[in-house]
Design a protein around this motif. Structure first.
Motif, short mmCIF file in Angstrom:
data_model
loop_
_atom_site.label_atom_id
_atom_site.label_comp_id
_atom_site.label_asym_id
_atom_site.label_seq_id
_atom_site.Cartn_x
_atom_site.Cartn_y
_atom_site.Cartn_z
N UNK A 290 0.85 -1.19 0.00
CA UNK A 290 0.00 0.00 0.00
C UNK A 290 0.89 1.25 0.00
N UNK A 291 1.95 1.18 0.84
CA UNK A 291 2.98 2.21 0.89
C UNK A 291 4.24 1.55 1.41
N UNK A 292 5.39 2.12 1.11
CA UNK A 292 6.65 1.58 1.61
C UNK A 292 7.74 2.63 1.49
N UNK A 293 8.71 2.54 2.37
CA UNK A 293 9.89 3.41 2.30
C UNK A 293 10.96 2.66 1.52
N UNK A 294 11.38 3.23 0.41
CA UNK A 294 12.39 2.59 -0.43
C UNK A 294 13.77 2.87 0.19
N UNK A 295 14.50 1.82 0.54
CA UNK A 295 15.84 2.02 1.11
C UNK A 295 15.84 2.10 2.63
N UNK A 296 14.69 2.13 3.24
CA UNK A 296 14.62 2.04 4.70
C UNK A 296 14.77 3.37 5.40
N UNK A 297 14.81 3.28 6.73
CA UNK A 297 15.04 4.44 7.59
C UNK A 297 16.44 4.32 8.15
N UNK A 298 17.07 5.45 8.41
CA UNK A 298 18.40 5.47 9.02
C UNK A 298 18.22 5.24 10.52
N UNK A 299 18.88 4.20 11.05
CA UNK A 299 18.69 3.86 12.46
C UNK A 299 19.24 4.91 13.41
N UNK A 300 20.15 5.75 12.95
CA UNK A 300 20.72 6.77 13.82
C UNK A 300 19.92 8.06 13.80
N UNK A 301 19.63 8.57 12.59
CA UNK A 301 18.83 9.81 12.53
C UNK A 301 17.36 9.51 12.77
N UNK A 302 16.96 8.25 12.57
CA UNK A 302 15.56 7.82 12.67
C UNK A 302 14.69 8.58 11.67
N UNK A 303 15.31 9.00 10.59
CA UNK A 303 14.60 9.64 9.49
C UNK A 303 14.85 8.81 8.24
N UNK A 304 14.18 9.17 7.13
CA UNK A 304 14.48 8.48 5.89
C UNK A 304 15.94 8.69 5.52
N UNK A 305 16.50 7.77 4.74
CA UNK A 305 17.90 7.84 4.36
C UNK A 305 18.20 9.20 3.74
N UNK A 306 19.37 9.74 4.09
CA UNK A 306 19.85 11.01 3.53
C UNK A 306 19.10 12.24 4.05
N UNK A 307 18.20 12.05 4.99
CA UNK A 307 17.55 13.22 5.59
C UNK A 307 18.49 13.80 6.64
N UNK A 308 18.37 15.09 6.88
CA UNK A 308 19.20 15.74 7.88
C UNK A 308 18.81 15.21 9.27
N UNK A 309 19.82 14.95 10.10
CA UNK A 309 19.54 14.49 11.45
C UNK A 309 18.92 15.63 12.25
N UNK A 310 18.01 15.32 13.16
CA UNK A 310 17.43 16.39 13.97
C UNK A 310 18.48 17.00 14.89
N UNK A 311 18.31 18.25 15.23
CA UNK A 311 19.24 18.91 16.16
C UNK A 311 18.43 19.74 17.14
N UNK A 312 19.04 20.14 18.25
CA UNK A 312 18.30 20.89 19.26
C UNK A 312 17.34 20.00 20.02
N UNK A 313 16.68 20.56 21.01
CA UNK A 313 15.76 19.76 21.83
C UNK A 313 14.39 19.63 21.21
N UNK A 314 14.00 20.62 20.44
CA UNK A 314 12.68 20.59 19.79
C UNK A 314 12.85 20.87 18.31
N UNK A 315 11.94 20.33 17.53
CA UNK A 315 12.01 20.56 16.09
C UNK A 315 12.04 22.05 15.75
N UNK A 316 11.39 22.88 16.58
CA UNK A 316 11.33 24.31 16.30
C UNK A 316 12.69 24.99 16.47
N UNK A 317 13.67 24.27 17.07
CA UNK A 317 15.00 24.87 17.26
C UNK A 317 15.89 24.66 16.04
N UNK A 318 15.40 23.90 15.05
CA UNK A 318 16.26 23.61 13.89
C UNK A 318 16.62 24.91 13.17
N UNK A 319 17.94 25.04 12.83
CA UNK A 319 18.38 26.25 12.11
C UNK A 319 17.71 26.31 10.75
#
Ligand SMILES: [Fe+2]
Length: 320
Positions: A290-319
């Motif tokens: 029905x849906x799928x992530x091609x290539x998986x999720x990055x276990x460290x960033x916990x985002x899709x592959x090649x996505x920027x890793x989160x930084x700061x304590x809250x998403x709103x702190x991202x530069x």
């Protein structure tokens, strides 16, 4: 005579040490090993035997390279083995002894049937609070750092003789067909009442036979995601996932398996009864997922592959 499910999966491999590391990361408990083989257990006592492909005690391989060499199915009692001794007599590679009965299926995969050694265990997934039914109250749902598979849930083969295979598993072992890709695939369950499929047979246009994947049942969708993220962090490669199958409704995540073909974590499949009417599907990408992530999720960033890793304590702190 009712087959209860998969008792053991036996792989013939070319790199035992890598496979030992893989199955430990996968969440299996290694219960024995020597220089040529290693045995792993799921929570309920299903076993995975990983043996050197050149081991002469292994059944003949049905394809080249590291792959599955035997599927052991379980029954409840010795008397049921007696029934199978009669039914399987005359099949290629037939043998029977006090412990087991076995043969090759029409595509050349060795099957063996034994009295089950699987254990009843008190393991429960986390219920979802859905509209109209709140089963989880004052209780957060879990976040898994890694998976511990409950059992081996199903196996999937490419077959060059679909009709013969479906008849073999139905007529001799008592499997029921849950759904079909007409002339292309059959989803089969061991017994009229049970999970959507224990075996899926798929005919490819080129007639190639072989292993497609072995699937491990985990407790709930959160363990599919937590387990997959851990496997990804360990450096193993996603083939596809996470995602969701329309046929069987299950959530899945597939990885490449050094012991052969693909391996899957899955949860939340349909449970069927004798009332279920098999459906026919036209094969296609949206029927597979029905849906799928091609290539998986990055276990460290916990985002899709090649996505920027989160930084700061809250998403709103991202530069910005
Ligand atoms: Fe699967």
């Amino acid at each position: 005579m009712t087959i209860l499910g998969i008792e053991q999966i036996t792989y013939g491999v070319t790199d035992l040490e890598t496979c030992r590391r893989f199955f430990a990361d996968w969440g299996m408990k290694e219960v024995a090993h020597d220089e040529t083989r290693a045995r792993f257990e799921t929570l309920n006592g299903c076993t995975v035997l990983v043996a050197d492909a050149s081991d002469p005690s292994l059944p003949v391989a049905f394809e080249a390279g590291p792959t599955l060499r035997e599927v052991t199915w379980g029954v409840a009692a010795r008397e049921e083995l007696d029934v199978l001794r009669e039914r399987l007599k005359g099949q290629p590679g037939y043998y029977a002894n006090d412990e087991a009965v076995g043969c090759y299926d029409p595509a050349g995969m060795a099957i063996r049937v034994e009295v089950t050694r699987r254990r009843e265990i008190d393991v429960k997934g986390s219920p979802s609070n859905v509209w109209g039914q709140t089963l989880r109250v004052d209780q957060p749902s879990p976040i898994y750092e890694r998976a511990e598979p409950v059992e081996v849930g199903h196996v999937v083969f490419f077959t060059n003789c679909l009709a013969e295979q479906e008849a073999f598993y139905h007529d001799l072992l008592g499997f029921e067909t849950s759904d079909r890709y007409p002339n292309r695939g059959a989803f089969m369950r061991c017994a009229p009442h049970g999970g959507h499929h224990d075996l899926f047979l798929l005919a490819l246009p080129d007639g190639k036979k072989g292993l497609n994947h072995v699937a491990f049942t985990v407790r709930d969708i959160h363990e599919v995601f937590g387990g997959g993220l851990h496997i990804s962090r360990c450096g193993w490669t996603t083939q596809l996932g996470p995602g969701r199958h329309p046929v069987s409704s299950a959530y899945f995540w597939y990885f490449k398996n050094p012991a052969g073909a693909l391996i899957e974590y899955y949860a939340d499949e349909d449970v069927l009864t004798p009332e279920w009417q098999p459906r026919d599907f036209e094969p296609g990408p949206t029927v597979f997922a029905e849906w799928a992530v091609d290539g998986g999720l990055d276990g460290n960033t916990r985002r899709q592959k090649n996505a920027q890793a989160p930084e700061g304590k809250f998403m709103t702190e991202r530069k910005q």
